[in-house]
Write an enzyme that holds these catalytic residues in place. Structure first.
Site, mmCIF file in Angstrom:
data_model
loop_
_atom_site.group_PDB
_atom_site.id
_atom_site.type_symbol
_atom_site.label_atom_id
_atom_site.label_comp_id
_atom_site.label_asym_id
_atom_site.label_seq_id
_atom_site.Cartn_x
_atom_site.Cartn_y
_atom_site.Cartn_z
ATOM 1 N N SER A 135 35.349 -37.566 -40.325
ATOM 2 C CA SER A 135 35.008 -38.928 -40.476
ATOM 3 C C SER A 135 34.939 -39.683 -39.451
ATOM 4 O O SER A 135 36.356 -39.894 -39.147
ATOM 5 C CB SER A 135 35.395 -39.409 -41.952
ATOM 6 N N LYS A 161 30.863 -36.391 -40.189
ATOM 7 C CA LYS A 161 30.234 -37.765 -40.797
ATOM 8 C C LYS A 161 30.366 -39.080 -39.807
ATOM 9 O O LYS A 161 31.413 -39.051 -39.288
ATOM 10 C CB LYS A 161 31.190 -38.039 -42.027
ATOM 11 N N LYS A 163 30.277 -43.100 -39.910
ATOM 12 C CA LYS A 163 30.114 -44.590 -40.547
ATOM 13 C C LYS A 163 28.882 -45.273 -39.946
ATOM 14 O O LYS A 163 28.732 -45.267 -38.793
ATOM 15 C CB LYS A 163 31.546 -45.093 -40.244
ATOM 16 N N ASP A 188 27.775 -42.597 -43.817
ATOM 17 C CA ASP A 188 28.767 -43.075 -44.846
ATOM 18 C C ASP A 188 28.564 -44.851 -44.724
ATOM 19 O O ASP A 188 28.983 -45.138 -43.679
ATOM 20 C CB ASP A 188 30.177 -42.807 -45.179
ATOM 21 N N GLU A 213 25.946 -41.402 -47.731
ATOM 22 C CA GLU A 213 27.155 -41.743 -48.716
ATOM 23 C C GLU A 213 27.069 -43.238 -49.250
ATOM 24 O O GLU A 213 27.207 -44.020 -48.040
ATOM 25 C CB GLU A 213 28.452 -41.029 -48.325
ATOM 26 N N ASP A 238 30.610 -42.207 -53.797
ATOM 27 C CA ASP A 238 31.888 -42.553 -53.548
ATOM 28 C C ASP A 238 32.420 -43.471 -54.370
ATOM 29 O O ASP A 238 32.932 -43.396 -55.526
ATOM 30 C CB ASP A 238 31.997 -42.737 -51.899
ATOM 31 N N LYS A 262 37.956 -38.321 -54.699
ATOM 32 C CA LYS A 262 38.882 -38.286 -54.105
ATOM 33 C C LYS A 262 39.935 -38.667 -55.204
ATOM 34 O O LYS A 262 39.677 -39.589 -56.154
ATOM 35 C CB LYS A 262 38.762 -39.962 -53.573
ATOM 36 N N GLY A 292 38.345 -38.434 -48.177
ATOM 37 C CA GLY A 292 39.745 -38.487 -47.673
ATOM 38 C C GLY A 292 40.238 -40.309 -47.487
ATOM 39 O O GLY A 292 39.040 -41.167 -47.644
#
Ligand code: OSB
Ligand code: MG
Length: 370
Positions: A135, A161, A163, A188, A213, A238, A262, A292
């Site tokens: 990520s 991934k 952000k 995400d 996400e 998430d 998670k 994570g």
């Protein structure tokens, strides 16, 4: 098992590089390590509540309070039959899932060690290695991001991934996709958008993303269903999923096609398994992957064990220790091989040893309960 002693340690470890998301920049990680001692066996767990309430309402301080004043008293000095027994004793505490998961994970380790089996075995894991991804926080420019991606790909990671946040989204994702046409790529948003941004989100539909996400509010399930109808790209939730009932609602409403699990967010491995099973049994099957929270090796060991269950069919946000910290607090550290795989520990419990000296050095607060 009679729970004789519980210890909490609040740690603070610098991250190797700042991690920027739509909710802020982190330069160090603060979590709580939970140690449970019983009949000569030690169980370790990690509470992933962060220093600030920007991802979740929980913080290291609220989790400490809930653990000390409302969770630990339910099990300390008690004869606990199994993890479910401990969960039942704590059930009247509403929410505070990260605090609950911190204690629950230490008990899973304890009971697995008592039985002499690995945590992965005890949870029902079926793989001896798992596919992992990385990520990547928001970078200062699309060019810098492409460099970061290239570097992680060269380390073996097979899924990237990135952000995103308003104004730092389509252009960044497009730059990565242009440079790497075939990689597994996902984004995400950490709840940075609203339904009014549908055009921006739709602009990513031609980038062949695995998923987007948590685009909308951290507590929304309903609007995500409207958004999913307007997008080709699968939505993955998430922040919005705290229980198996949330997951069921999201699937019934078609709010998402994929779920990020998670343990901290959902209150532990037990609830995680319920969500895993719900998604596995759904028609059509709903893939899950392991999220994570920038865990230390203690939390990471639990993540790796859980991610070895069969319906974790997408690579998780479970990266090597060195992607986060200069030195981890477990031996051996977690590593990724050239094929982007991570080995699932096979020794009893979490399967890695806690480096007590290193843990002591990063501990900023400690309390023992007997
Ligand atoms: O949204 O998945 C997230 C880290 C902290 C809080 C929220 C998130 C994340 C990550 C990091 O994306 C994943 C990792 O631990 O590598
Ligand atoms: Mg996320």
């Amino acid at each position: 098992m009679k729970i004789e002693k519980i210890e909490l340690r609040h740690f603070n470890m610098p991250l190797v590089a700042p991690f920027e998301t739509s909710f802020g920049v982190e330069t160090e990680e603060e979590h709580i390590i939970v140690r449970v001692d019983s009949e000569g066996i030690t169980g370790w767990g990690e509470c992933v509540a962060m220093a600030s309430p920007f991802y979740s309402y929980e913080t290291t301080q609220t989790a400490w309070h809930i653990l000390r004043d409302f969770l630990i008293p339910n099990v300390l000095g008690q004869n606990i039959a199994n993890v479910d027994d401990a969960i039942a004793r704590c059930a009247r505490v509403r929410g505070h899932n990260m605090a609950k998961a911190g204690l629950e994970s230490a008990l899973w380790d304890l009971f697995a060690k008592a039985r002499g089996v690995s945590l992965a075995q005890m949870l029902g894991g079926t793989r001896d290695k798992i596919a992992v991804g990385v990520s990547i926080g928001i970078q200062t420019s699309p060019g810098k991001l492409v460099e970061r991606v290239a570097s992680y790909l060269s380390e073996g990671y097979k899924r990237i991934k990135i952000k995103i946040a308003p104004g730092r989204d389509v252009e960044f994702a497009r730059a990565v996709r242009k440079e790497f046409p075939n990689i597994l790529l996902q984004v995400d948003a950490n709840s940075a958008y609203t339904l009014a941004d549908v055009d921006v989100l739709r602009a990513m539909d031609d980038l062949n993303l695995l998923l987007i996400e948590q685009p909308l509010s951290h507590d929304d399930i309903f609007d995500h269903a409207k958004l999913q109808r307007a997008l080709q790209t699968p939505i993955c939730l998430d922040e919005s999923i705290h229980t198996v009932d949330d997951a069921r609602a999201a699937l019934e409403l078609n709010s998402c096609k994929i779920i990020n699990i998670k343990p901290g967010r959902v209150g532990g491995f037990t609830e995680s398994k319920k969500i895993h099973d719900l998604c596995a049994d759904h028609a059509p099957r709903v893939p899950v992957w392991h999220g994570g929270m920038l865990e230390s090796g203690i939390g990471r060991a639990g993540n790796v064990a859980l991610a070895s269950l069969p319906n974790f069919t997408l690579p998780g946000d479970i990266s090597a220790s060195k992607r986060y910290f200069k030195v981890d607090i477990v031996d051996p550290e977690f590593v990724v091989d050239a094929d982007g795989m991570m080995a699932v520990p096979t020794k009893p419990g979490i399967g890695v040893a806690v480096a007590l000296d290193r843990l002591e050095r990063v501990t900023v607060r400690r309390e023992e309960f007997e």
